[in-house]
Scaffold this motif. Structure first.
Motif, PDB file in Angstrom:
ATOM      1  N   ASN A   1       7.583   5.540   5.503  1.00  0.00           N
ATOM      2  CA  ASN A   1       6.896   7.165   5.120  1.00  0.00           C
ATOM      3  C   ASN A   1       5.278   6.130   5.483  1.00  0.00           C
ATOM      4  O   ASN A   1       4.562   5.548   5.085  1.00  0.00           O
ATOM      5  CB  ASN A   1       7.169   6.924   4.387  1.00  0.00           C
TER       6      ASN A   1
ATOM      7  N   TYR B   1       3.189   8.532   6.048  1.00  0.00           N
ATOM      8  CA  TYR B   1       1.992   8.424   5.805  1.00  0.00           C
ATOM      9  C   TYR B   1       1.759   8.226   3.863  1.00  0.00           C
ATOM     10  O   TYR B   1       1.151   9.102   3.375  1.00  0.00           O
ATOM     11  CB  TYR B   1       2.117  10.607   6.055  1.00  0.00           C
ATOM     12  N   ASN B   2       2.452   7.685   3.399  1.00  0.00           N
ATOM     13  CA  ASN B   2       2.182   6.650   2.237  1.00  0.00           C
ATOM     14  C   ASN B   2       1.068   6.266   2.361  1.00  0.00           C
ATOM     15  O   ASN B   2       0.564   5.026   2.474  1.00  0.00           O
ATOM     16  CB  ASN B   2       3.296   6.171   1.606  1.00  0.00           C
TER      17      ASN B   2
ATOM     18  N   CYS C   1      -1.895   4.328  12.957  1.00  0.00           N
ATOM     19  CA  CYS C   1      -1.170   5.160  11.609  1.00  0.00           C
ATOM     20  C   CYS C   1      -2.304   4.183  10.851  1.00  0.00           C
ATOM     21  O   CYS C   1      -2.633   5.153   9.973  1.00  0.00           O
ATOM     22  CB  CYS C   1       0.326   4.427  11.171  1.00  0.00           C
TER      23      CYS C   1
ATOM     24  N   ARG D   1      -5.075   7.039  11.464  1.00  0.00           N
ATOM     25  CA  ARG D   1      -4.988   8.472  10.906  1.00  0.00           C
ATOM     26  C   ARG D   1      -5.057   8.226   8.857  1.00  0.00           C
ATOM     27  O   ARG D   1      -5.865   9.632   8.594  1.00  0.00           O
ATOM     28  CB  ARG D   1      -3.373   8.440  11.153  1.00  0.00           C
ATOM     29  N   HIS D   2      -4.895   7.116   8.457  1.00  0.00           N
ATOM     30  CA  HIS D   2      -5.112   7.111   7.294  1.00  0.00           C
ATOM     31  C   HIS D   2      -6.414   6.915   6.404  1.00  0.00           C
ATOM     32  O   HIS D   2      -6.575   7.681   5.407  1.00  0.00           O
ATOM     33  CB  HIS D   2      -4.576   5.716   6.343  1.00  0.00           C
TER      34      HIS D   2
ATOM     35  N   PHE E   1      -7.495  10.251   6.777  1.00  0.00           N
ATOM     36  CA  PHE E   1      -7.935  11.267   5.378  1.00  0.00           C
ATOM     37  C   PHE E   1      -8.348  11.229   4.171  1.00  0.00           C
ATOM     38  O   PHE E   1      -7.939  11.217   3.121  1.00  0.00           O
ATOM     39  CB  PHE E   1      -5.946  11.287   4.756  1.00  0.00           C
TER      40      PHE E   1
END
Length: 229
Positions: free
Chosen positions: A22, A24-25, A52, A55-56, A59
């Motif tokens: 996961n 996107y967790n 990754c 990207r976090h 957000f």
């Protein structure tokens, strides 16, 4: 007995598993940050994990660690000629790109991508506090400079090589000797000068180019001109 400290390989495997399960967790953000720092300490590299993490940060900008972003960008520079730096920079918000240290890395990237090695090393010398925090940086850039020269030229004067890798004297002698023994280089004397001869390839010896419709990549041609100036 105390808890056994995981090896870098175990840490890497754990992060890869987290990414596979996961990515996107948001709970994996601390693991990704720890792994970014581990890459610096162990001189390893994972573009996927670093992308990754960036990207976090997009957000959850309030959780962004600027120093980790800087380390990721330095590691990406070390991956040249791969386009990793631009891939990572694309995920860094514009306001963060205005940070002084990141602006410096963008300038350094431009110098490298246009093969302006003397300007790169001059600017790098003014910013050792950024670069020295990532072991292996200088050696990675030297390898990239050699890569560019060997694609562009059949042979270069010793002085051009010295400028590109930012070493001279006995250290340069050992550098050349190493590549003569391990990379297929040879040394040619001409008058009072000395030339380093690179192994023949389809890029520096056009007659070896395979009979295809493909030409020399534009980025390789573009890198020739600053060195000739």
């Amino acid at each position: 007995m105390g808890r056994e400290t995981p090896s870098p390989q175990q840490v890497s495997l754990t992060v890869e598993e987290l990414l596979a399960v996961n990515p996107y967790n948001p709970d994996i953000l601390p693991d990704l940050e720890n792994y970014a720092n581990e890459q610096v300490a162990s001189q390893t590299y994972s573009l996927d994990a670093n992308l990754c993490l960036l990207r976090h940060y997009q957000f959850e900008p309030e959780r962004m660690n600027i120093q980790i972003v800087i380390r990721i960008l330095v590691k990406a520079l070390m991956a040249l000629p791969a386009p990793d730096f631009n891939l990572c920079l694309f995920l860094v918000p514009e306001r963060v790109q205005m940070e002084e240290q990141i602006k410096t890395l963008i300038v350094l990237s431009h110098f490298l991508e246009t093969a302006r090695f003397q300007q790169f090393w001059d600017e790098a010398a003014k910013n050792r506090h950024i670069l020295d925090a990532v072991p292996g940086f200088e050696q990675a850039i030297q390898a990239y400079a050699v890569h560019v020269l060997s694609l562009t030229y059949q042979k270069v004067p010793r002085s051009i090589l010295a400028e590109a890798v930012n070493i001279e004297g006995l250290v340069l002698d050992r550098f050349v000797e190493f590549h003569v023994a391990n990379s297929g280089w040879s040394v040619e004397a001409k008058g009072r000068g000395q030339f380093v001869v690179f192994p023949a390839s389809e890029f520096n010896h056009p007659e070896l180019k395979k009979n295809t419709s493909e030409g020399v990549p534009l980025e390789h041609v573009a890198k020739i001109f600053p060195l000739l100036g």
